[in-house]
Design an enzyme around this catalytic site. Sequence first.
Site, PDB file in Angstrom:
ATOM      1  N   GLY A  63      32.436   3.819  21.214  1.00 32.95           N
ATOM      2  CA  GLY A  63      31.015   4.203  19.986  1.00 32.95           C
ATOM      3  C   GLY A  63      31.141   4.210  18.860  1.00 32.95           C
ATOM      4  O   GLY A  63      30.958   4.175  17.937  1.00 32.95           O
ATOM      5  N   ILE A  89      38.635   4.318  22.423  1.00 33.35           N
ATOM      6  CA  ILE A  89      39.769   4.733  22.476  1.00 33.35           C
ATOM      7  C   ILE A  89      40.454   4.249  21.118  1.00 33.35           C
ATOM      8  O   ILE A  89      42.060   4.149  20.838  1.00 33.35           O
ATOM      9  CB  ILE A  89      40.741   3.367  23.535  1.00 33.35           C
ATOM     10  CG1 ILE A  89      40.790   2.298  22.981  1.00 33.35           C
ATOM     11  CG2 ILE A  89      40.674   3.716  24.454  1.00 33.35           C
ATOM     12  CD1 ILE A  89      40.973   0.658  23.764  1.00 33.35           C
ATOM     13  N   ARG A  90      40.172   4.207  20.398  1.00 35.65           N
ATOM     14  CA  ARG A  90      40.420   3.550  18.567  1.00 35.65           C
ATOM     15  C   ARG A  90      40.391   4.719  17.679  1.00 35.65           C
ATOM     16  O   ARG A  90      39.249   5.983  18.619  1.00 35.65           O
ATOM     17  CB  ARG A  90      39.663   2.381  17.828  1.00 35.65           C
ATOM     18  CG  ARG A  90      40.055   1.144  18.422  1.00 35.65           C
ATOM     19  CD  ARG A  90      39.516   0.416  17.421  1.00 35.65           C
ATOM     20  NE  ARG A  90      38.442   0.651  17.644  1.00 35.65           N
ATOM     21  CZ  ARG A  90      36.949   0.219  16.675  1.00 35.65           C
ATOM     22  NH1 ARG A  90      37.078  -0.677  15.928  1.00 35.65           N
ATOM     23  NH2 ARG A  90      35.847   0.429  17.688  1.00 35.65           N
ATOM     24  N   ILE A 107      37.040   3.835  29.430  1.00 31.44           N
ATOM     25  CA  ILE A 107      36.884   3.729  30.549  1.00 31.44           C
ATOM     26  C   ILE A 107      37.905   2.871  31.172  1.00 31.44           C
ATOM     27  O   ILE A 107      36.946   2.560  32.670  1.00 31.44           O
ATOM     28  CB  ILE A 107      35.665   2.713  29.990  1.00 31.44           C
ATOM     29  CG1 ILE A 107      35.530   1.018  29.697  1.00 31.44           C
ATOM     30  CG2 ILE A 107      34.405   2.914  28.839  1.00 31.44           C
ATOM     31  CD1 ILE A 107      34.987   0.063  29.569  1.00 31.44           C
ATOM     32  N   TYR A 195      31.988 -13.201  28.778  1.00 29.82           N
ATOM     33  CA  TYR A 195      31.442 -12.168  27.600  1.00 29.82           C
ATOM     34  C   TYR A 195      29.484 -12.715  28.650  1.00 29.82           C
ATOM     35  O   TYR A 195      29.076 -11.476  28.729  1.00 29.82           O
ATOM     36  CB  TYR A 195      30.819 -12.480  26.426  1.00 29.82           C
ATOM     37  CG  TYR A 195      30.207 -11.584  25.663  1.00 29.82           C
ATOM     38  CD1 TYR A 195      30.467  -9.432  25.538  1.00 29.82           C
ATOM     39  CD2 TYR A 195      29.501 -12.142  24.948  1.00 29.82           C
ATOM     40  CE1 TYR A 195      29.543  -9.113  25.967  1.00 29.82           C
ATOM     41  CE2 TYR A 195      27.944 -10.449  24.319  1.00 29.82           C
ATOM     42  CZ  TYR A 195      28.361  -9.275  24.513  1.00 29.82           C
ATOM     43  OH  TYR A 195      27.427  -7.720  23.900  1.00 29.82           O
TER      44      TYR A 195
END
Length: 373
Positions: A63, A89-90, A107, A195
Amino acid sequence: MPVVRNVSRAVSQLLQSSGCGCRISIVPVRCIGVSPRQVASDASFHSVSFAESDHPRVLITGGLGQLGVGLAKLLRKRFGKNNVILSDIRKPADNVFYSGPFIYADILDYKNLREIVVNNRITWLFHYSALLSAVGEANVPLARAVNITGLHNVLDIAAEHNLRLFVPSTIGAFGPTSPRDPTPDLCIQRPRTIYGVSKVHAELMGEYYHYRYGLDFRCLRYPGIISADSQPGGGTTDYAVQIFHDAIKTGKFQCNLKPDTRLPMMYIDDCLKATLEVMEAPAEVLSMRTYNISAMSFTPEELAQEVQKHVPELEVTYNVDDVRQAIADSWPMNFDDRNARRDWGWKHDYDLPELVTTMFSYLGSDSRIAQAN
């Protein structure tokens, strides 16, 4: 699924033969809509359906990127601040941390992610965690783990807990053999980046889970997204953001794509609006699970001409990057989004003139442009 039926039958017979003679209520095991990772029989959690809540309980993974923060702001305004949980995670910036609920979520940690969904009674999940094209090509194993293994975790948890799941896709999901002008929703897709490959995988796996397990999966293929809140990061479409910064700071812009390279683009407000609209659309109106969405399509030359209406002295030169040009040449020139417009009423607000005016209104308030004007 036969194993699940057999376990359910055995447990039912055992409980019904209880020596105390008590009548015990048995919850039937669903064979459609249950994820491949079955829940332990002694698991304890409470799941809230849409009928039990005035608003969805939302989790956004990954997010802290450009789209996640903007989406959280939009959803909190609509559903209430405490109903939308941002995760990453940041470490978030102070303004993000204090703007609403934030939680650490990896995740790749299935157990932790499942606990977050259960403990917070999540009903909608927006899965934005991904390594984008340039970073992914530099570390393919990590991109494979985050973009594919992480997706599998999210799919299983969403199916297990009957979530409505949104996963974004991209123009990068198409390749050089795809029709380019226009590119329809359904056509050949052979991308040449990890990607792009992972996004095609996400589209197909989401559709499979929808038909196999009843997962309410929804996906939009985003064009290039332009926002005043983000700094250009060297991506293929980032020239369309860089030109505004250079026009304001130096009055000189060097483009790394050919002047006639046409790509579909969209202002971030339209992107976020489309995301909310497709999630709110009744399931019965959706004829497919992955839609193209489009707003405008322009070339660097056309963008420069529109920018020069605001900054006439802007000098534009071209120094083509062969790698980025090859990627751009394999992507769609125009998106055919007629299905989205027909099925759930998609309609964009920003064309090129509105985009340029809006970008300068955000970026140029204290700039040399404002001073000149």
